[in-house]
Design an enzyme around this catalytic site. Structure first.
Site: not given
Lengths: 396, 396
Positions: A149, A175, A186, A268, A391, A396
């Site tokens: 992700t 991951k 996750t 990251e 975050n 949106t």
């Protein structure tokens, strides 16, 4: 690509199904074992578990699993009965195409919570992913990419070992928990081996390995609805036992350890990898509780981001961890500098301490207690303004 | 200044001692009761408690306390034996000047951890603060200012009530937990009353009030080394009992509630005040556990900052709170919008939901469980990039 040693009898694929709506982003993976494999799993402790977690829990431990189907971009969590039906359908699509039973497949998802899975994409994508299965390293590479992700690199680890006359191999990929973790941070991990192992032994070995590896990394303390680690063992013949089983267990833990360090390193947004060593508590569990509390403290993590040697925040976080101790039981070292010794603050050069935090990407905090032999090494990262920005507007 | 009703028999001062090294910043306060007062206290649960907390714990409950001395700018925490001696000396300086015993004074500090208290400043400052004691509102105002750290306004609350023929008054003031809380988000609260109350009753009443007020606000989940709430009751005559004691207890809780809402509202750095209502758990304690877990989730708090109606993060945080429930037991409302009903996601207009978060400074999250009658209202704020910046370089 580095030289990987692959467990025998497995094939892999990772394709662009368009679930993520990004033109060249792989987002759907299949893992397949021609022989039925022993399987075990360790799952999130969140009471709100994603549909695929419920399905996997029903199906492992098992001695007859043929594979795993995984999608990234949608978590299929908080999706009610429809989500359960969709997760089951994912396993059915893979199983139908491969000529086995749906309950011989496992399923994982990672991504946004609370959105229905677009099943038209899965109906087309899963058979297509099965068509691309490949036993070579390119197949594994594609699968390792398809589960990512916010990770920036794939995480793959492998070990081979001789058990008597038998050469066995353990291959894993995972991951993150990429440090900005907008995808609920996750963590998914998959371990494949050509050893023959009883499902019950496999479950015990995996649980123990996860406890010392994947459960010792933290981003912001938010336990995902989807965290899953699965292991498949497709070897035939007499299951491993005794000394050989122990050697195998050690190798599984090494693979999990390498994967979890890979996750913690791929930070990251984060500017620092923080290694927290806690020693001298009564038990290992106490050490882990202290380490995790510090790792989850926003005040500690912002101080490290700002290269501020505000060590009181570390001692204070230990203090509210729930572990019982007196101040005189604790000493704290930050990198090379002893800052707090058995309850007393030591004079230190704030400029040198700040430079240590500023100039090193990996920083060490060591807490030494005088209570016993417990210990734990824990990995986390700093809390940066980039984390907040990334975050703040994820869905949106 | 609004019209305050003051408890009788107390005097206050707040002076510029230069502890903070800011020319016009009040940083040293004294509270004094001419009559010896019953006293009770509630303190941080952090194992690493500041020296003043240790001193107060030794001295309350009590029936003979004359006052409290408070400094802001230095926490006197993690300061070892010297810190204990310094805290005792602070009480001695106040008591000597006022002609009472050192153990008749209490002491609080708030500020940076792990730095020795500059005692020369205290030696000069405390007698000077005693010289300025005043029974009027200006004195209270000065004291309320002197205890502030990152707060932007003072928090004062007062209640008067008639108990039979007796008019009694309860006056309190507090500091935050200002939402960016670089000062360890230490919360200090002081409640003065001219009622006559047995010390044991006073202790029980204060503990119960704090549980429902100051313990229901959270900034980033980091429990300070210095959190302290003290109450002094200097009334003479027969101690309150029965119905009158209960009326008094209710009024104390109202004062604490007003002060704690004041703290939550004074949210520097924060752009939103977040009210989390949890109802329908088995017990009030379960409701509080769920609410606090959500209040401490960095993922929830960044989403609110970004006006992102990412409700899955709220449900997921409830899921890892440790409270046992099934997804079908839970529904979630964000402002006017029901988003998740008994385990099923509902369709909603993301633009309208986002506008609700963007356009309101105060936002409501309501979690409804189907398990029982437990409930809790909890206050927190969002997590902003300004929080990270302000906390990244606090000591250096």
């Amino acid at each position: 690509m580095e030289e990987w040693q692959l467990a025998q009898g497995f094939s892999y694929s990772g394709i662009v199904s368009k679930l993520r709506n990004e033109p060249n982003r792989r987002d759907l993976a299949v893992i397949y074992s021609k022989s039925p494999a022993a399987a075990a799993g360790v799952f999130t402790q969140n009471r709100v578990a994603a549909a695929p977690v419920h399905i996997c829990r029903e199906r492992v431990p098992s001695s007859k699993i043929h594979g795993i189907v995984i999608c990234s971009g949608n978590a299929n969590a908080c999706t009610g009965d429809q989500g359960m039906a969709d997760a089951r359908r994912m396993t059915e699509l893979a199983a139908n195409k491969l000529g086995c039973q749906p309950d011989q497949f496992l399923v994982c998802s990672t991504g946004v919570i609370g959105r229905p899975l677009p099943m038209a994409i899965m109906e087309a994508g899963i058979p297509s992913a099965v068509d691309r299965l490949s036993a070579d390293k390119a197949g594994l590479n594609d699968a390792a990419h398809a589960i990512l992700t916010t990770d920036t690199v794939i995480k793959v680890a492998t070990r081979k070992l001789m058990l008597g006359q038998d050469r066995i191999c353990i291959t894993g990929f995972a991951k993150g928990a990429a440090m900005i973790g907008p995808n609920m941070a996750t963590m998914l991990g998959f371990v494949m081996t050509d050893a023959s192992v009883d499902p019950k032994d496999l479950q015990m070995i995996l649980r123990n390995s996860v406890e010392h590896t994947f459960n010792c990394i933290s981003v912001e303390g938010h336990t995902s609805t989807n965290d899953t680690v699965l292991i498949l063992a497709n070897g035939r013949g007499e299951p491993l036992s005794g000394e050989r089983l122990q050697q195998f267990a050690m190798a599984v833990q090494e693979v999990c350890s390498e994967l979890s360090r890979g996750i913690a390193s791929d930070a990251e947004g984060a500017k620092h990898l923080v290694i927290i060593d806690v020693v001298g508590t009564r038990t290992d569990a106490e050490a882990k509780t202290v380490a995790k509390t510090i790792a989850d403290s926003a005040l500690v993590k912002t101080a490290i981001f700002g290269a501020d040697p505000n060590w009181g925040r570390v001692v204070s976080a230990a203090g509210y961890s729930g572990v019982i101790f007196e101040e005189k039981d604790l000493s704290l070292t930050m990198g090379p500098t002893l800052l707090y010794e058995r309850g007393r603050p030591l004079p230190f050069d704030a400029k040198i301490a700040s430079a240590y935090l500023r100039d090193n990407r990996t920083v060490h905090l060591k807490l030494t207690f005088t209570l016993g032999e417990g210990k734990c090494t824990f990995y986390t990262c700093d809390l940066t303004d980039e984390y907040v920005r990334l975050n703040a507007d994820y869905t949106t």
